[in-house]
Design an enzyme around this catalytic site. Structure first.
Site, PDB file in Angstrom:
ATOM      1  N   SER A 130     103.349  50.215  32.121  1.00 49.07           N
ATOM      2  CA  SER A 130     104.204  51.364  31.837  1.00 49.07           C
ATOM      3  C   SER A 130     105.623  50.802  31.811  1.00 49.07           C
ATOM      4  CB  SER A 130     104.059  52.444  32.913  1.00 49.07           C
ATOM      5  OG  SER A 130     104.828  53.573  32.581  1.00 49.07           O
ATOM      6  N   LEU A 193     111.485  42.818  17.691  1.00 52.61           N
ATOM      7  CA  LEU A 193     110.520  43.764  17.138  1.00 52.61           C
ATOM      8  C   LEU A 193     109.791  44.525  18.235  1.00 52.61           C
ATOM      9  CD1 LEU A 193     108.977  41.616  14.271  1.00 52.61           C
ATOM     10  CD2 LEU A 193     110.576  43.526  14.038  1.00 52.61           C
ATOM     11  N   HIS A 266     102.410  44.000  16.253  1.00 53.39           N
ATOM     12  CA  HIS A 266     102.457  44.329  17.673  1.00 53.39           C
ATOM     13  C   HIS A 266     101.115  44.907  18.125  1.00 53.39           C
ATOM     14  CE1 HIS A 266     104.457  45.526  21.473  1.00 53.39           C
ATOM     15  NE2 HIS A 266     103.563  46.501  21.466  1.00 53.39           N
ATOM     16  N   GLU A 372     115.927  58.559  41.756  1.00 56.61           N
ATOM     17  CA  GLU A 372     114.607  58.741  42.367  1.00 56.61           C
ATOM     18  C   GLU A 372     113.586  57.730  41.867  1.00 56.61           C
ATOM     19  OE1 GLU A 372     116.864  62.529  42.663  1.00 56.61           O
ATOM     20  OE2 GLU A 372     116.346  61.237  40.954  1.00 56.61           O
ATOM     21  N   PHE A 397     112.664  66.929  42.752  1.00 54.58           N
ATOM     22  CA  PHE A 397     113.179  65.720  42.124  1.00 54.58           C
ATOM     23  C   PHE A 397     112.175  64.576  42.114  1.00 54.58           C
ATOM     24  CE2 PHE A 397     117.380  67.481  43.902  1.00 54.58           C
ATOM     25  CZ  PHE A 397     117.419  68.439  42.910  1.00 54.58           C
TER      26      PHE A 397
END
Length: 632
Positions: A130, A193, A266, A372, A397
């Site tokens: 991620s 790229l 990619h 956070e 939050f």
């Protein structure tokens, strides 16, 4: 594309750059071979960074591949986790895995060389993939090394240029600069790229450097394929007193003319015919082994939970009005007797009461300011180093940091989170400050524990309970002060509940937690005045939930009403329903009347009482709904 038998050649820290070049080519070849054999992966993103990694692992990464748990070793974080073919090729070059594992198990079901790296591999600290999180984790690790352990180990991060579009990258660099983490080096692979075209800045390395320096970090610009320049930059970074970002201009697909700097490749494995040509162009299969610089062999141990001072939790008098957030802060200060406990704040410590820990143990208290995502990333990094972090902010939050929490669970990190100021109970601040989604968010995290104490005694006990609990633990704290319900000798096992009102004549069960438990008790008093007995259950453990107690209450009363200061989706109500239906062998409840009161509309500002009533979760609404259930 099986490799012919080769006689391995070992490279050490003093190998010449010609040998390092051969290693870089081997990393490229193996990245192509592994991804082609798997039929998927990111070879071109691996090819661009091969020279950077070849220099790093040969000359600068102080790491013992045979002893990855050595606490004196450096850390390497692949923030661009999609370049896993390169990472696994490095593992092979280090002798940590064999060619057969690389070629026959990469991205295959049931094997540890997954598409993006996870700590299932002992050489991986955190799961990545991620994008935009790896630098944040590295900052947390570097903080622990520098400020908590006083070690000389370094943290190295490989980051892609595309992921710098994520604001969390700059949050992390801001905190790295603020803390002057000279033990942190980021290698920024500027290969121009991205997945669907050029990145925003392409090869504008000057702009990258200016941005890095604006956050208090040192920027070194290099040709990412010039081994001598890379070597000089990494040596300079290792001697810096400030965090360093090596801004490396590279070519995506470097070394393979048919894909180098070509859009559209990619995340695509090279077809077998193209892969064969690529391997030949790169000089063929090699079997070089790397023995880079080693860390100290016998360092002191990492911190542990062992401590000499006992943890004496605060005690409260039954009936005394105390907010659960106040008890949380007091319990944290007491837990500071454990050297493994650290606390992180996002500039609301005087509201969450985490600042009580800062007063007692300032050396283990970290202020991330209003960031956070980085607060969670710091916690993850400190957990990697063996600490047990508590991170606290307003419940609303924490939603901003949800992806970091999710990835922490993928990394099998253990840490405790506290979300205070939850629900409409907070009153006049209005809906932007009201955490009304947090229970659903945290229940959905794999392996999480979700706790919602209703008084100060249970809040203190549960704060202590999660200090030794595996996985992500979440404690929901209420802003207002409410009467203490339990004396200091009461115990609160995770997965349990408390039945506060009970009789053989109960006709309805009222289930609440936090503020709604107190409203349920008041509603039970109102019903009792009418001659109607109501059982009241304190569901302080939302996950795992006390299915046994709920099932007994459902059978014995025939009616269950759940009341929560949360949206109806994913909170207490669904936890109760799931518990009542989880076991197919459990007796059915064909005559059960079930009701659920929750916040179903957008609230506004007002007093606590006004908002509880307007949202239909006050004692008056509870008593009315209970009467209706009984009448069915």
């Amino acid at each position: 594309m099986t490799a012919p038998p080769l006689t391995p050649t070992t490279l050490g820290p003093h190998s010449d750059l010609a040998q390092v070049h051969e290693l870089a080519q081997q990393l490229r070849v193996d990245s192509v071979r592994a991804s082609t054999a798997a039929g998927s992966g990111h070879p071109t993103s691996s090819l661009s960074a091969a020279d950077l990694m070849a220099v790093l692992m040969t000359r600068h990464l102080r790491y013992d591949w045979a002893a990855p748990d050595n606490p004196a070793g450096d850390h390497l974080v692949f923030s661009k986790g999609h370049a896993s073919p390169l990472l696994y090729a490095m593992f092979k070059a280090a002798g940590a895995i064999g060619d057969d594992e690389l070629m026959s198990t990469y991205r295959r079901f049931g094997h540890r060389l997954q598409g993006h790296p996870t700590p299932e591999l002992p050489w991986v600290d955190v799961a990545t993939g991620s994008l935009g999180q790896g630098i944040g984790y590295a900052v947390g690790i570097a903080l622990a090394l520098r400020h908590l352990e006083r070690r000389s180990a370094r943290v190295w991060v490989l980051c892609g240029d595309g992921e710098t579009a994520e604001g969390s990258v700059w949050e992390a660099l801001d905190k790295a600069g603020h803390h002057r983490l000279g033990n942190l080096t980021v290698l920024l692979d500027v290969n121009r790229l991205g997945q669907s075209g050029p990145t925003a800045l392409e090869w504008d390395t000057d702009t990258y450097a200016r941005r890095v320096e604006a956050f208090g970090c040192r920027a070194l610009m290099v040709d990412g394929h010039d081994l001598a320049a890379i070597d000089r930059a990494l040596a300079a970074a290792a001697g810096s007193r400030s965090p360093t970002v090596v801004v490396a201009r590279t070519v995506k697909g470097r070394g393979v003319a048919e894909v180098a700097d070509k859009d559209g490749w990619h995340g695509k494995a090279l077809p077998e015919d193209l892969a064969a040509r690529a391997v030949a162009e790169l000089g063929g299969v090699r079997d070089l082994r790397v023995r880079g610089p080693l860390p100290p062999a016998r360092p002191p141990a990492r911190p542990s939970a062992r401590h000499d001072e006992p943890v004496e939790l605060p005690r409260y008098e039954v009936g005394e009005a105390v907010a659960t957030r106040v008890a949380f802060g007091a319990a944290l200060a007491a837990l500071g007797a454990r050297p493994d406990v650290v606390v992180l704040d996002a500039e609301v410590g005087n509201s969450t009461h985490a600042e009580e820990f800062a007063k007692a143990h300032p050396e283990r208290y970290f202020q991330t300011y209003i960031a956070e995502q980085q607060m969670i990333a710091d916690a993850v990094g400190m957990a990697v180093r063996g600490f047990h972090p508590y991170a606290a902010t307003f419940a609303a939050f924490l939603t901003r940091a949800h992806d970091f929490i999710r990835m922490a669970a993928v990394s099998r990190i253990s840490m405790a989170l506290c979300g205070s100021h939850c629900g409409v109970e907070i009153g006049a601040d209005g809906p932007s400050q009201m955490g009304l989604e947090d229970l659903a968010m945290m229940r959905a995290v794999l392996g999480s524990t979700v706790l919602y104490p209703s008084d100060a005694t249970s809040a203190a006990a549960l704060t202590a309970a999660v200090a030794d609990r595996d996985g992500i633990s979440y404690l929901r704290a209420t802003r207002g002060a409410y009467p203490v319900l339990y004396d200091g000798d009461e115990t609160f096992p995770v997965g349990g509940s408390k039945t506060l009102r009970q009789s053989p004549d109960d006709r309805v069960t009222l289930v609440g937690a936090g503020v709604t438990l107190h409203e349920c008790l008041a509603a039970a008093d109102e019903l009792a005045a009418e001659g109607v007995r109501a059982r009241v259950v304190d569901l302080y453990s939302v996950k795992p939930v006390d299915g046994g107690a709920l099932a007994r209450a459902a059978r014995e009363t025939g009616a269950v009403l759940v009341v929560e200061d949360h949206h109806p989706e994913g909170g207490l109500g669904e936890a109760v329903l799931s518990a009542l239906t989880a076991d197919a062998g459990r007796p059915a409840f064909p005559r059960l009347s079930f009701g659920h009161l929750a916040v179903t509309e957008l609230p506004g500002s007002g007093t606590t009482d006004e908002l509880l009533d307007a949202c239909g979760i006050s004692r008056t609404h509870i008593a009315r709904a209970a009467r209706a259930l009984i009448a069915r």
